[in-house]
Design an enzyme around this catalytic site. Structure first.
Site, PDB file in Angstrom:
ATOM      1  N   ASP A  34      18.218 -13.998   5.118  1.00 15.01           N
ATOM      2  CA  ASP A  34      18.254 -13.670   3.865  1.00 15.01           C
ATOM      3  C   ASP A  34      19.958 -14.034   3.241  1.00 15.01           C
ATOM      4  O   ASP A  34      19.685 -14.451   2.087  1.00 15.01           O
ATOM      5  CB  ASP A  34      18.956 -12.209   3.034  1.00 15.01           C
ATOM      6  CG  ASP A  34      17.555 -11.067   3.405  1.00 15.01           C
ATOM      7  OD1 ASP A  34      16.557 -11.338   3.831  1.00 15.01           O
ATOM      8  OD2 ASP A  34      17.727  -9.753   2.822  1.00 15.01           O
ATOM      9  N   TYR A  37      19.289 -17.788   2.944  1.00 20.52           N
ATOM     10  CA  TYR A  37      18.965 -17.692   2.138  1.00 20.52           C
ATOM     11  C   TYR A  37      18.857 -17.903   0.745  1.00 20.52           C
ATOM     12  O   TYR A  37      18.948 -18.912  -0.189  1.00 20.52           O
ATOM     13  CB  TYR A  37      17.406 -16.821   2.167  1.00 20.52           C
ATOM     14  CG  TYR A  37      16.394 -16.712   0.564  1.00 20.52           C
ATOM     15  CD1 TYR A  37      14.717 -17.126   0.557  1.00 20.52           C
ATOM     16  CD2 TYR A  37      17.170 -16.056  -0.561  1.00 20.52           C
ATOM     17  CE1 TYR A  37      14.376 -17.381  -0.453  1.00 20.52           C
ATOM     18  CE2 TYR A  37      15.813 -16.357  -1.818  1.00 20.52           C
ATOM     19  CZ  TYR A  37      14.592 -17.477  -1.538  1.00 20.52           C
ATOM     20  OH  TYR A  37      13.847 -16.708  -2.940  1.00 20.52           O
ATOM     21  N   LEU A  83     -10.334  -2.466 -20.214  1.00 23.93           N
ATOM     22  CA  LEU A  83     -12.099  -1.863 -19.255  1.00 23.93           C
ATOM     23  C   LEU A  83     -12.592  -1.040 -19.949  1.00 23.93           C
ATOM     24  O   LEU A  83     -11.623   0.291 -20.245  1.00 23.93           O
ATOM     25  CB  LEU A  83     -11.749  -1.624 -18.313  1.00 23.93           C
ATOM     26  CG  LEU A  83     -11.161  -2.843 -17.502  1.00 23.93           C
ATOM     27  CD1 LEU A  83     -10.060  -2.966 -16.255  1.00 23.93           C
ATOM     28  CD2 LEU A  83     -12.399  -3.641 -17.298  1.00 23.93           C
ATOM     29  N   GLU A 113     -12.928  -3.234  -6.700  1.00 25.40           N
ATOM     30  CA  GLU A 113     -10.998  -3.734  -7.166  1.00 25.40           C
ATOM     31  C   GLU A 113     -10.419  -2.713  -7.226  1.00 25.40           C
ATOM     32  O   GLU A 113     -10.423  -2.109  -7.663  1.00 25.40           O
ATOM     33  CB  GLU A 113     -10.453  -4.461  -7.787  1.00 25.40           C
ATOM     34  CG  GLU A 113     -11.429  -5.899  -7.291  1.00 25.40           C
ATOM     35  CD  GLU A 113     -10.493  -7.039  -8.001  1.00 25.40           C
ATOM     36  OE1 GLU A 113     -10.051  -6.915  -9.046  1.00 25.40           O
ATOM     37  OE2 GLU A 113     -11.789  -8.514  -8.666  1.00 25.40           O
ATOM     38  N   LYS A 115      -7.915  -0.663  -9.330  1.00 26.68           N
ATOM     39  CA  LYS A 115      -7.051  -1.049 -10.515  1.00 26.68           C
ATOM     40  C   LYS A 115      -5.206  -0.538 -10.552  1.00 26.68           C
ATOM     41  O   LYS A 115      -5.174   0.872 -10.253  1.00 26.68           O
ATOM     42  CB  LYS A 115      -8.186   0.049 -11.340  1.00 26.68           C
ATOM     43  CG  LYS A 115      -7.205  -0.066 -12.938  1.00 26.68           C
ATOM     44  CD  LYS A 115      -8.215   0.990 -13.795  1.00 26.68           C
ATOM     45  CE  LYS A 115      -7.920   0.484 -14.904  1.00 26.68           C
ATOM     46  NZ  LYS A 115      -6.873   0.391 -15.470  1.00 26.68           N
ATOM     47  N   LYS A 287     -16.846  -5.021 -10.722  1.00 26.51           N
ATOM     48  CA  LYS A 287     -17.355  -6.002 -11.466  1.00 26.51           C
ATOM     49  C   LYS A 287     -18.176  -7.265 -11.521  1.00 26.51           C
ATOM     50  O   LYS A 287     -18.877  -6.873 -10.069  1.00 26.51           O
ATOM     51  CB  LYS A 287     -15.659  -6.814 -11.737  1.00 26.51           C
ATOM     52  CG  LYS A 287     -14.162  -6.420 -11.901  1.00 26.51           C
ATOM     53  CD  LYS A 287     -13.657  -7.424 -11.168  1.00 26.51           C
ATOM     54  CE  LYS A 287     -12.624  -6.983 -12.201  1.00 26.51           C
ATOM     55  NZ  LYS A 287     -11.343  -8.159 -11.442  1.00 26.51           N
ATOM     56  N   CYS A 405      26.589  25.686 -15.537  1.00 28.01           N
ATOM     57  CA  CYS A 405      26.604  24.939 -13.908  1.00 28.01           C
ATOM     58  C   CYS A 405      26.486  26.072 -12.962  1.00 28.01           C
ATOM     59  O   CYS A 405      26.763  27.203 -12.863  1.00 28.01           O
ATOM     60  CB  CYS A 405      27.473  24.085 -14.055  1.00 28.01           C
ATOM     61  SG  CYS A 405      27.202  22.897 -12.798  1.00 28.01           S
ATOM     62  N   CYS A 408      29.357  25.344 -10.482  1.00 27.19           N
ATOM     63  CA  CYS A 408      30.886  25.102 -10.940  1.00 27.19           C
ATOM     64  C   CYS A 408      31.043  26.342 -12.371  1.00 27.19           C
ATOM     65  O   CYS A 408      32.065  26.694 -12.260  1.00 27.19           O
ATOM     66  CB  CYS A 408      31.425  24.083 -10.664  1.00 27.19           C
ATOM     67  SG  CYS A 408      30.507  22.934 -12.591  1.00 27.19           S
TER      68      CYS A 408
HETATM   69  S1  IVH Z   1     -10.159  -6.320 -14.482  1.00 33.73           S
HETATM   70  C1  IVH Z   1     -11.202  -8.101 -19.144  1.00 33.73           C
HETATM   71  N1  IVH Z   1      -9.194  -5.484 -12.559  1.00 33.73           N
HETATM   72  O1  IVH Z   1      -6.294  -2.839 -16.762  1.00 33.73           O
HETATM   73  C2  IVH Z   1     -10.548  -7.184 -18.815  1.00 33.73           C
HETATM   74  N2  IVH Z   1      -7.877  -5.385 -14.659  1.00 33.73           N
HETATM   75  O2  IVH Z   1      -7.820  -1.508 -18.562  1.00 33.73           O
HETATM   76  C3  IVH Z   1     -10.189  -7.430 -17.380  1.00 33.73           C
HETATM   77  N3  IVH Z   1      -6.422  -3.857 -14.074  1.00 33.73           N
HETATM   78  O3  IVH Z   1      -4.997  -4.241 -19.211  1.00 33.73           O
HETATM   79  C4  IVH Z   1      -9.585  -6.824 -16.393  1.00 33.73           C
HETATM   80  N4  IVH Z   1      -6.311  -3.447 -11.853  1.00 33.73           N
HETATM   81  O4  IVH Z   1      -4.002  -5.428 -16.971  1.00 33.73           O
HETATM   82  C5  IVH Z   1      -8.119  -5.977 -13.946  1.00 33.73           C
HETATM   83  N5  IVH Z   1      -8.225  -5.111 -10.378  1.00 33.73           N
HETATM   84  C6  IVH Z   1      -8.145  -5.565 -11.493  1.00 33.73           C
HETATM   85  C7  IVH Z   1      -6.978  -4.311 -12.229  1.00 33.73           C
HETATM   86  C8  IVH Z   1      -7.370  -4.176 -13.581  1.00 33.73           C
HETATM   87  C9  IVH Z   1      -5.091  -2.861 -13.001  1.00 33.73           C
HETATM   88  C10 IVH Z   1      -5.630  -3.714 -15.258  1.00 33.73           C
HETATM   89  C11 IVH Z   1      -5.372  -5.023 -16.361  1.00 33.73           C
HETATM   90  C12 IVH Z   1      -6.014  -4.379 -18.083  1.00 33.73           C
HETATM   91  C13 IVH Z   1      -6.566  -2.840 -17.577  1.00 33.73           C
HETATM   92  C14 IVH Z   1      -7.883  -2.224 -18.403  1.00 33.73           C
END
Ligand code: IVH
Length: 665
Positions: A34, A37, A83, A113, A115, A287, A405, A408
């Site tokens: 560090d 750096y 979403l 993925e 969230k 997705k 308190c 105290c």
């Molecule tokens: S895809 C068209 N992937 O969730 C929107 N969103 O409710 C595509 N978020 O505002 C979003 N993890 O910030 C996507 N793996 C992920 C995510 C993710 C968190 C959040 C994103 C968005 C919110 C949607």
């Protein structure tokens, strides 16, 4: 060194620092310390400045720049949608059915993925250089927070192997749980308000105007989408791999699923292990993987039809509330705590939950003996969600919040506009240790060798009961302590003695007045120049100082109005600690004893320059006109202050007249 040599060295330094950032944040490795750096970074900053070699993608941008007043608004060329949420497996099946019906076949895969629970961010790269970082805002327009984004070390400032001239990256800024907790601990110690959860901390940080502060906060980033002009023709899984290859942070928890059954299994698996990730997640995003089907499925006004979020259920449990106790924070804030019949929740046995404050207890009508639901949802400490047996006729009486308190017996106070009661006795035992540690900390009196363990012993052995007692400690008292030899005892005595030489602003900070951090302490010391002047200052005079708003002014007054605190200050003064700001070189004393107020726009000087000039000549500048004002220095567009001065018959002078006064001394 000539400019050419400088450029060569700068290029080398940038390369080394970029590699260090990448290794540290993406690979959790480091090749340099560090300290090294920091040294290399400083060398880079110096060279760039001296030879005017700054570039927007240099790692030197990571440390933040000058504060801004407002963020510019930016439009998003492709809207940032949200979403649609689902809350159970049936709803996920429903989504799957809609997709298959719309497409008319089942010839596609899903990418699943986590969230991430943070803040959505859009990044723009032009020819491989980061040119913009923006918030989501209302989805079509957001704030340009590029300066703040550049301090996030996860985010590359330059991409070597860029795949398109213009790349738009979407992702989530967040904080890891441990780093968040550590940051909150430090904030509490410094008397700053703590954040409720990592998400709030992230959003709060990225909206700060001062990127230098942002640079000190542990913001991280996960990338989850990638758009290039025209169509990338890449599946989601390929996009993420590509992003990773380009050096972007992509979460390892991602998986392609061939069927919705696999998706269900993965959701369950991740739901089980969600507490073991270093960051918070509030669900799973499913997705459609193939890009071409996304276009076909399209989107509604708010959300795409090709993706859905599965929200994890907040983990809940039911148990009995056995008692309500009060916890005294390091700086006196009182938190009511639910003492629970132990119960298993999210993998741990929970015995206590936060009740936050009196209002919360009243709002939920929480009483001792109640059956309650508790929950862990984004918050680190479990919360009491609701009372289950409100109709039970044998319930105990409503809870009465204690007036004193628990540690105290000092009368508790609640400042207007605050939700928390607090104990303001700075000698209150639970506060003592942290107050002493704060007093000795590096930015305060910098007493080396006074770590947590030593303070603990000093207090337990009754050798000190507040920070002023430090100055009466003797070598013989220290030597018998654990892990303390003669040499370290002598060192400690020496560093305590040396601390008497610290300047007044550090003494002020060391007192641990709520909301008085290092900057405020410095401003106070500059504006009032002595403890006596500060003790005499009214709330109005305090707020006249640049960085000091009503909340800080009130807190300072509150502290200095307490006789106990004044006694401590007196004691420190007696030990020889600085109670006056060091005299600045004075240019003269022609304005000695005169109090000025400045208003309007001056022809030549900026206001702070005029203020400095007056002060250098012995005068004082305050923020509002009163009968104690001697002169009003008025420029163009002077408003109410001018009127008030005229009414009170106060001399009104121009900048030119001020210059004349100074020339005729
Ligand atoms: S895809 C068209 N992937 O969730 C929107 N969103 O409710 C595509 N978020 O505002 C979003 N993890 O910030 C996507 N793996 C992920 C995510 C993710 C968190 C959040 C994103 C968005 C919110 C949607």
């Amino acid at each position: 060194m000539d400019k050419n040599q400088a450029l060569q060295r700068v290029t080398e330094l940038r390369k080394t620092l970029r590699r260090a950032d990448y290794l540290y944040y993406q690979e959790a490795q480091s090749e340099i310390s560090d300290k090294e750096y920091d040294q290399l970074m400083q060398e880079l900053i110096n060279l760039e400045e001296k030879f005017e070699l700054e570039t927007p993608d240099s790692p030197s941008q990571r440390v933040g720049g000058a504060p801004t007043k407002n963020f510019e608004t930016v439009s998003h060329p492709v809207p940032m949608l949200s979403l649609s949420n689902t809350y159970n497996h049936d709803e996920v099946d429903e989504f799957d059915r809609r997709v298959r019906e719309s497409l008319g076949h089942s010839d596609f895969t899903y990418m699943v993925e986590l969230k991430y629970d943070g803040m959505a961010i859009r990044l723009r790269y032009e020819n491989g250089t980061l040119v913009l970082g923006a918030t989501r805002g209302d989805g079509s327009k957001g704030d340009d927070i590029t300066n703040n984004i550049k301090t996030v070390k996860d985010i590359p400032l330059r991409v070597e192997q860029t795949v398109a001239e213009i790349m738009e990256i979407r992702g989530e800024a967040y904080m890891e749980r441990d780093a968040f907790a550590e940051m909150n601990r430090k904030r509490e110690e410094a008397g700053d308000a703590t954040f409720a959860n990592p998400r709030n901390a992230t959003a709060g940080t990225l909206k700060l105007q001062d990127s230098k502060i942002v640079a000190t906060r542990p913001i991280r980033f996960f990338t989850y989408d990638f758009l290039i002009d025209g169509n990338s023709k890449m599946a989601q899984s390929e996009k993420l791999d590509m992003l990773e290859k380009m050096g972007f942070p992509v979460c390892e928890h991602r998986q392609k699923c061939d069927s919705i059954e696999e998706v269900h299994q993965l959701i369950d698996k991740w739901d089980q292990s969600r507490n073991s990730y270093p960051f918070e997640t509030d669900g799973v995003v499913v997705k459609v993987n193939e890009d071409r089907f996304r276009d076909e499925l399209g989107q509604t006004a708010k959300a795409p039809r090709w993706a859905v979020a599965y929200k994890f259920e907040a983990e809940r449990a039911v148990t009995r509330l056995n008692d309500i106790t009060l916890q005294v924070g390091r700086l006196g804030s009182i938190t009511p705590v639910a003492e629970l019949e132990p119960v298993l929740l999210a993998g741990t046995t929970v015995k206590r939950a936060s009740l936050h404050n009196q209002d919360e207890i009243e709002r939920k009508d929480i009483r001792i003996g109640d059956q309650v639901t508790i929950e862990k949802a984004g918050e680190i400490i479990p919360q009491v969600v609701e009372v289950l047996d409100k109709e039970n006729p044998t319930r105990s009486q409503p809870y009465v919040f204690p007036k004193e308190c628990p540690a105290c017996s000092e009368k508790l106070v609640r400042l207007p506009g605050e939700v928390a009661w607090r104990c303001v006795n700075i000698q209150c035992p639970p506060q003592m240790r942290s107050r002493i540690q704060h007093f000795a900390s590096r930015d305060a009196l910098d007493i080396d060798g006074l770590g947590e363990a030593i303070v603990d012993q000093l207090v337990t052995e009754n050798l000190i009961s507040d920070f002023t007692d430090l100055y009466e400690l003797e070598l013989e008292q220290l030597i018998p302590l654990e892990r303390m030899g003669e040499k370290s005892a002598q060192n400690l005595i020496d560093s305590i003695a040396n601390s008497k030489r610290q300047p007044f602003d550090r003494v002020l900070y060391a007192l641990g007045i709520r909301f008085v951090g290092t900057t405020v302490a410095r401003d106070l010391a500059r504006a009032f120049s002595s403890m006596t002047a500060l003790i005499e200052a009214s709330e109005e005079e305090l707020t006249a100082v640049d960085s000091i708003g009503p909340k800080i002014a009130e807190s300072v007054r509150f502290f200095l109005d307490d006789a106990k605190n004044l006694r401590l200050v007196e004691r420190l003064k007696g030990f020889g600690l600085a109670m006056e700001a060091e005299e600045k070189e004075k240019a003269g004393d022609s304005l000695e004893g005169k109090t000025f107020v400045i208003t309007g726009t001056l022809p030549i000087l900026k206001r702070n320059e005029a203020k400095a000039l007056i002060e250098e000549h012995g005068g004082k500048v305050t923020g509002s006109v009163s009968k104690n004002t001697d002169m009003l220095l008025a420029g163009e567009e002077a408003g109410s202050k001018l009127q008030k001065a005229e009414k009170l018959g106060i001399a009104i002078i121009s900048e030119e007249m001020l210059f004349e006064m100074l020339n005729h001394q």
